[in-house]
Design an enzyme around this catalytic site. Structure first.
Site, PDB file in Angstrom:
ATOM      1  N   GLY A  73      21.444  -2.957  44.846  1.00  0.00           N
ATOM      2  CA  GLY A  73      21.959  -1.800  44.119  1.00  0.00           C
ATOM      3  C   GLY A  73      23.326  -1.343  44.581  1.00  0.00           C
ATOM      4  N   ASN A 154      17.207   9.544  43.726  1.00  0.00           N
ATOM      5  CA  ASN A 154      16.378   8.899  44.743  1.00  0.00           C
ATOM      6  C   ASN A 154      15.699   9.882  45.685  1.00  0.00           C
ATOM      7  OD1 ASN A 154      19.317   9.055  45.346  1.00  0.00           O
ATOM      8  ND2 ASN A 154      18.663   8.536  47.419  1.00  0.00           N
ATOM      9  N   GLN A 182      16.369   3.474  41.171  1.00  0.00           N
ATOM     10  CA  GLN A 182      15.031   4.075  41.277  1.00  0.00           C
ATOM     11  C   GLN A 182      14.246   3.983  39.973  1.00  0.00           C
ATOM     12  OE1 GLN A 182      13.521   5.346  43.995  1.00  0.00           O
ATOM     13  NE2 GLN A 182      15.268   4.990  45.320  1.00  0.00           N
ATOM     14  N   SER A 202      17.793  -2.878  41.376  1.00  0.00           N
ATOM     15  CA  SER A 202      17.467  -3.468  42.670  1.00  0.00           C
ATOM     16  C   SER A 202      16.045  -3.983  42.682  1.00  0.00           C
ATOM     17  CB  SER A 202      17.660  -2.429  43.782  1.00  0.00           C
ATOM     18  OG  SER A 202      17.384  -2.988  45.042  1.00  0.00           O
ATOM     19  N   HIS A 204      13.995  -4.611  45.489  1.00  0.00           N
ATOM     20  CA  HIS A 204      13.035  -4.158  46.499  1.00  0.00           C
ATOM     21  C   HIS A 204      12.447  -2.788  46.205  1.00  0.00           C
ATOM     22  CE1 HIS A 204      15.315  -1.193  49.102  1.00  0.00           C
ATOM     23  NE2 HIS A 204      16.295  -1.690  48.395  1.00  0.00           N
ATOM     24  N   THR A 240      26.925 -19.114  46.018  1.00  0.00           N
ATOM     25  CA  THR A 240      25.713 -19.855  45.683  1.00  0.00           C
ATOM     26  C   THR A 240      24.545 -18.900  45.475  1.00  0.00           C
ATOM     27  OG1 THR A 240      26.451 -21.753  46.986  1.00  0.00           O
ATOM     28  CG2 THR A 240      24.095 -21.629  46.491  1.00  0.00           C
ATOM     29  N   CYS A 328      19.131   5.542  53.310  1.00  0.00           N
ATOM     30  CA  CYS A 328      20.492   5.114  53.616  1.00  0.00           C
ATOM     31  C   CYS A 328      21.248   6.135  54.452  1.00  0.00           C
ATOM     32  CB  CYS A 328      21.262   4.840  52.325  1.00  0.00           C
ATOM     33  SG  CYS A 328      20.502   3.559  51.306  1.00  0.00           S
TER      34      CYS A 328
END
Length: 395
Positions: A73, A154, A182, A202, A204, A240, A328
């Site tokens: 994200g 969030n 979120q 995102s 996760h 990659t 974060c």
């Protein structure tokens, strides 16, 4: 007796679901090819990449060629904002955002202001954390090139009026980016219906692996390349491809899409039980954010007379993992910028607790919280002279 381990921090990250891991494993062992290679190994990886791109696109009603994989994200937010800014400098240098954005957005905007001469308007929010649509429209100038407003917060879970923001942006021919980290996979999103030009996502946050995300870029959107090098991601994001993680993210999106209604209903029920139980058993407590327009799994409580760090430590001793806000910024001692923006005084902003439920949360887990949180709060408040005064006054 083994201490109970109860995870109530799904907004910070989620566990990888078994079906997701099972889908990933072959691409860590047997199908390890580089998707840019022309041989059979490469084609196997490329086919997996294409499948996952379609799964992510299907989650939000986008076209597969509008999905670009990123490292998560934060990268998606940075790319969307800087990419629009640099590609549209000839048109203008004005960006509109809000005061409650994730720091991946706020710090990017501040960087553009400080080092590249861009002008940024930071919109106020109301006591629930919602932007004022009238203020938004009045902030648009001839030089405005981007509106970037998060889909759902969030910390406090408030969902913004995204469709109306998209309509305003479209009417004024301004690009609209939303940080949906979120929201995407937790609530229904249709980027076409909502007039979204760019959207950050995102893996996760929806039971996929960490280190992988996506940026939705509406076809025809003018955007600078963010990572230079090879021709990957249609020459817009070199490097990659991380095929195992991309495969996992695609599977997580497929599961989220298939289970969306049950996911929302289950989390909303658990959230309601948690809110009712805590408000009933702990006085001088409020719920931060909107009660109606809220992410299904998010609860953010405000407890007067105490600080959030003490709550987290005592809950952790009971085996309960929670948060006082964004993971974060958990190393900061400053009060949440989100809680300050919705008008909470400094001391109340310090007494916040975010509890977020997910697909593995049970009603028994909620009962455990309702049973154990009140004595934690009471113990911490017993150390507060101000709380003693309030109790004595009410006797």
């Amino acid at each position: 007796m083994e201490k109970r381990r109860l995870y109530m921090d799904y907004s910070a990250t989620t566990p990888v679901k078994k079906e997701v891991l099972d889908e990933m494993m072959p691409y860590l062992t047997d199908y390890f090819g580089n998707a840019s290679s022309f041989h059979t190994f490469g084609r196997e990886a490329k086919n997996a990449l294409d499948k996952a791109r379609g799964q992510v696109a299907n989650l939000i009603n986008a076209k597969p060629n509008e999905i670009y994989f990123t490292a998560g994200g934060t990268e998606s937010d940075n790319w969307a904002i800087e990419g629009v800014a640099y590609a549209n400098k000839a048109k203008g240098n004005h960006i509109i955002t809000s005061k409650i954005e994730h720091h991946a957005v706020l710090h990017t905007c501040e960087y553009l202001e400080k080092y590249h001469g861009f002008e940024v308007t930071y919109l106020d929010v109301d006591s629930e954390g919602k932007v004022d649509l009238k203020q938004l429209e009045e902030s648009i100038k001839d030089t405005t090139i981007l509106i970037t407003i998060m889909f759902a917060n969030n910390e406090i879970g408030t969902i913004q009026p995204i469709k109306e923001i998209g309509e305003i942006a479209k009417a004024h021919k301004v690009l609209f980016h939303t940080d949906a980290v979120q929201a995407a996979g937790n609530i229904n999103i249709d980027v076409k219906e909502l007039n979204i030009d760019l959207m950050s996502m995102s893996s996760h946050k929806i039971y996929g692996p960490k280190g992988i995300g996506a940026l939705y870029i509406k076809a025809g959107t003018k955007l600078h390349t963010f990572v230079h090098g090879g021709a990957q991601e249609r020459r817009r994001r070199a490097g990659t491809e991380n095929i195992p993680s991309i495969v996992g993210y695609g599977k997580a999106c497929e599961i989220a899409k298939a289970n969306m209604d049950n996911h929302i209903a289950s989390l909303t029920k658990l959230r309601g039980k948690l809110i009712d139980g805590i408000l009933k058993n702990i006085p001088y407590t409020t719920v931060n954010g909107s009660l109606e327009n809220r992410l299904p799994g998010n609860v953010n409580f405000g407890f007067e007379f105490i600080e959030g760090e003490g709550i987290l430590l005592m809950l952790d001793m009971l085996g309960i993992a929670a948060s006082s806000g964004s993971a974060c910024t958990s190393g900061s001692l400053d009060p949440s910028h989100v809680l300050m923006a919705i008008g909470l005084p400094h001391e109340r902003a310090h007494g916040s607790l975010r509890l977020t439920v997910g697909d593995f949360t049970t009603e028994d887990d909620i009962d455990y919280i309702i049973e154990n949180l009140p004595p934690v709060i009471e113990r911490l408040r017993s150390m507060s002279p101000l709380y003693d005064q309030i109790k004595n006054k009410n006797k």
